[in-house]
Design a protein around this motif. Sequence first.
Motif, PDB file in Angstrom:
ATOM      1  N   UNK A   1       7.753  32.345 -15.214  1.00 21.76           N
ATOM      2  CA  UNK A   1       8.692  31.264 -15.453  1.00 21.76           C
ATOM      3  C   UNK A   1      10.127  31.760 -15.579  1.00 21.76           C
ATOM      4  N   UNK A   2      10.298  33.017 -15.974  1.00 23.78           N
ATOM      5  CA  UNK A   2      11.635  33.594 -16.057  1.00 23.78           C
ATOM      6  C   UNK A   2      12.350  33.526 -14.703  1.00 23.78           C
ATOM      7  N   UNK A   3      11.574  33.515 -13.619  1.00 24.85           N
ATOM      8  CA  UNK A   3      12.153  33.517 -12.269  1.00 24.85           C
ATOM      9  C   UNK A   3      12.018  32.175 -11.553  1.00 24.85           C
ATOM     10  N   UNK A   4      11.030  31.362 -11.960  1.00 26.82           N
ATOM     11  CA  UNK A   4      10.700  30.171 -11.174  1.00 26.82           C
ATOM     12  C   UNK A   4      11.084  28.839 -11.822  1.00 26.82           C
ATOM     13  N   UNK A   5      11.669  28.878 -12.998  1.00 27.34           N
ATOM     14  CA  UNK A   5      11.992  27.634 -13.689  1.00 27.34           C
ATOM     15  C   UNK A   5      13.042  26.812 -12.945  1.00 27.34           C
ATOM     16  N   UNK A   6      12.804  25.529 -12.863  1.00 27.28           N
ATOM     17  CA  UNK A   6      13.838  24.567 -12.489  1.00 27.28           C
ATOM     18  C   UNK A   6      14.175  23.821 -13.760  1.00 27.28           C
ATOM     19  N   UNK A   7      15.309  24.163 -14.370  1.00 30.09           N
ATOM     20  CA  UNK A   7      15.713  23.587 -15.649  1.00 30.09           C
ATOM     21  C   UNK A   7      15.990  22.091 -15.494  1.00 30.09           C
ATOM     22  N   UNK A   8      15.868  21.374 -16.597  1.00 29.52           N
ATOM     23  CA  UNK A   8      16.015  19.908 -16.570  1.00 29.52           C
ATOM     24  C   UNK A   8      17.328  19.474 -15.935  1.00 29.52           C
ATOM     25  N   UNK A   9      18.427  20.084 -16.350  1.00 25.76           N
ATOM     26  CA  UNK A   9      19.730  19.658 -15.832  1.00 25.76           C
ATOM     27  C   UNK A   9      19.846  19.934 -14.334  1.00 25.76           C
ATOM     28  N   UNK A  10      19.199  20.993 -13.865  1.00 24.21           N
ATOM     29  CA  UNK A  10      19.229  21.289 -12.431  1.00 24.21           C
ATOM     30  C   UNK A  10      18.338  20.336 -11.647  1.00 24.21           C
TER      31      UNK A  10
ATOM     32  N   UNK B   1      14.741  24.068  -1.370  1.00 19.59           N
ATOM     33  CA  UNK B   1      14.062  24.573  -2.558  1.00 19.59           C
ATOM     34  C   UNK B   1      14.839  24.137  -3.794  1.00 19.59           C
ATOM     35  N   UNK B   2      14.095  23.805  -4.843  1.00 22.13           N
ATOM     36  CA  UNK B   2      14.698  23.430  -6.109  1.00 22.13           C
ATOM     37  C   UNK B   2      14.317  24.427  -7.180  1.00 22.13           C
ATOM     38  N   UNK B   3      15.219  25.343  -7.500  1.00 24.36           N
ATOM     39  CA  UNK B   3      14.985  26.345  -8.535  1.00 24.36           C
ATOM     40  C   UNK B   3      16.328  26.657  -9.180  1.00 24.36           C
ATOM     41  N   UNK B   4      16.301  26.988 -10.445  1.00 28.18           N
ATOM     42  CA  UNK B   4      17.538  27.346 -11.134  1.00 28.18           C
ATOM     43  C   UNK B   4      17.980  28.744 -10.719  1.00 28.18           C
ATOM     44  N   UNK B   5      19.197  29.080 -11.107  1.00 24.33           N
ATOM     45  CA  UNK B   5      19.788  30.364 -10.702  1.00 24.33           C
ATOM     46  C   UNK B   5      19.264  31.486 -11.602  1.00 24.33           C
ATOM     47  N   UNK B   6      17.951  31.678 -11.542  1.00 24.48           N
ATOM     48  CA  UNK B   6      17.296  32.694 -12.362  1.00 24.48           C
ATOM     49  C   UNK B   6      17.394  34.064 -11.698  1.00 24.48           C
ATOM     50  N   UNK B   7      17.464  35.090 -12.502  1.00 20.56           N
ATOM     51  CA  UNK B   7      17.490  36.451 -11.967  1.00 20.56           C
ATOM     52  C   UNK B   7      16.181  36.728 -11.218  1.00 20.56           C
TER      53      UNK B   7
ATOM     54  N   UNK C   1      24.553  22.106   1.955  1.00 16.39           N
ATOM     55  CA  UNK C   1      24.376  20.753   2.482  1.00 16.39           C
ATOM     56  C   UNK C   1      24.355  19.662   1.421  1.00 16.39           C
ATOM     57  N   UNK C   2      23.936  20.021   0.201  1.00 10.16           N
ATOM     58  CA  UNK C   2      23.845  19.024  -0.873  1.00 10.16           C
ATOM     59  C   UNK C   2      24.857  19.256  -1.990  1.00 10.16           C
ATOM     60  N   UNK C   3      25.410  20.457  -2.040  1.00  7.68           N
ATOM     61  CA  UNK C   3      26.310  20.789  -3.138  1.00  7.68           C
ATOM     62  C   UNK C   3      25.578  21.176  -4.410  1.00  7.68           C
ATOM     63  N   UNK C   4      24.286  21.528  -4.283  1.00  9.62           N
ATOM     64  CA  UNK C   4      23.489  21.915  -5.453  1.00  9.62           C
ATOM     65  C   UNK C   4      23.616  23.408  -5.694  1.00  9.62           C
ATOM     66  N   UNK C   5      24.008  23.774  -6.909  1.00 10.57           N
ATOM     67  CA  UNK C   5      24.214  25.189  -7.213  1.00 10.57           C
ATOM     68  C   UNK C   5      23.167  25.828  -8.081  1.00 10.57           C
ATOM     69  N   UNK C   6      22.302  25.039  -8.713  1.00 13.57           N
ATOM     70  CA  UNK C   6      21.296  25.645  -9.600  1.00 13.57           C
ATOM     71  C   UNK C   6      21.936  26.464 -10.693  1.00 13.57           C
ATOM     72  N   UNK C   7      22.812  25.851 -11.459  1.00 17.13           N
ATOM     73  CA  UNK C   7      23.634  26.593 -12.428  1.00 17.13           C
ATOM     74  C   UNK C   7      22.862  27.086 -13.636  1.00 17.13           C
ATOM     75  N   UNK C   8      21.883  26.306 -14.094  1.00 16.86           N
ATOM     76  CA  UNK C   8      21.165  26.680 -15.325  1.00 16.86           C
ATOM     77  C   UNK C   8      20.233  27.843 -15.072  1.00 16.86           C
ATOM     78  N   UNK C   9      19.726  28.411 -16.138  1.00 11.57           N
ATOM     79  CA  UNK C   9      18.792  29.522 -16.013  1.00 11.57           C
ATOM     80  C   UNK C   9      17.745  29.411 -17.097  1.00 11.57           C
ATOM     81  N   UNK C  10      16.783  30.331 -17.083  1.00 12.44           N
ATOM     82  CA  UNK C  10      15.701  30.327 -18.062  1.00 12.44           C
ATOM     83  C   UNK C  10      16.233  30.398 -19.485  1.00 12.44           C
ATOM     84  N   UNK C  11      17.389  31.022 -19.639  1.00  8.80           N
ATOM     85  CA  UNK C  11      17.942  31.232 -20.982  1.00  8.80           C
ATOM     86  C   UNK C  11      18.975  30.172 -21.343  1.00  8.80           C
ATOM     87  N   UNK C  12      18.717  28.942 -20.834  1.00 10.29           N
ATOM     88  CA  UNK C  12      19.658  27.846 -21.116  1.00 10.29           C
ATOM     89  C   UNK C  12      19.705  27.524 -22.597  1.00 10.29           C
TER      90      UNK C  12
END
Length: 243
Positions: free
Chosen positions: A186-195, A214-220, A232-243
Amino acid sequence: MKKIVLVGGAGTVGAILAKGLKDKYKIVIMDVQKPDDNVAFIEGDAVDFDGLLETLPDDADTIVNLLRIESTKGIDSKAHFDEMTALFFNASYYLLLAAQTKGIRRVVFASSNHVTDGYEKDGYSLLPREITVDDFPKTNSLYGVLKFASEQLGYLFAKEGKLSVINLRIASVPPAEKRKQPNDRLERTLLADEDLVALVQASIETDKNYGTYYGVSDNRHKPWSTLNAYQELGFGGKASKKE
């Protein structure tokens, strides 16, 4: 205010979206069971096409297909396969056809990272780079097969030009209680709520007629690329596992 119908929205993802999008859209949940949240609700079964034509609101702008069923095996029993096919393929077709018939503008399909889980292990890409939507589908399960098949149904409908379809290969969105448990993947594959909320909003508002992302947060060390979602969508996946 646009009306957004979350089909199969009584679960975890639907609750997150209903809460996160309620100030921007008129949210309606359609499911066989009533959600816990205080949100507009329509009882309906997506495997019943005639019922969909009766119950889907004519003034809906977008349908978000969140239908799901538990599936953990590669090759499953015939009974479970039939159940999965009804929900992950037949219902996908019915929703697309119903949307087209009613003149609804767009369907956002919650696909899955499992379409390409043959390239991923323990949350790491097995390729020398992140997995992209250009990689040929390679799945370890019937679930992934049916999700990809539904993506292709969306392509056929979008190609006709009467319906816009956006496919989102969702990463990991576990219930809140499971996020508190140790989970290395989950440290790598989480899609956080805000994302998740930002991705679906971007999918509703984009001028793209069709696309897969693909929908995933900007996890390491995340295994999937979100570059085309950003471009194409302007989605950056800003949140991470350590939100």
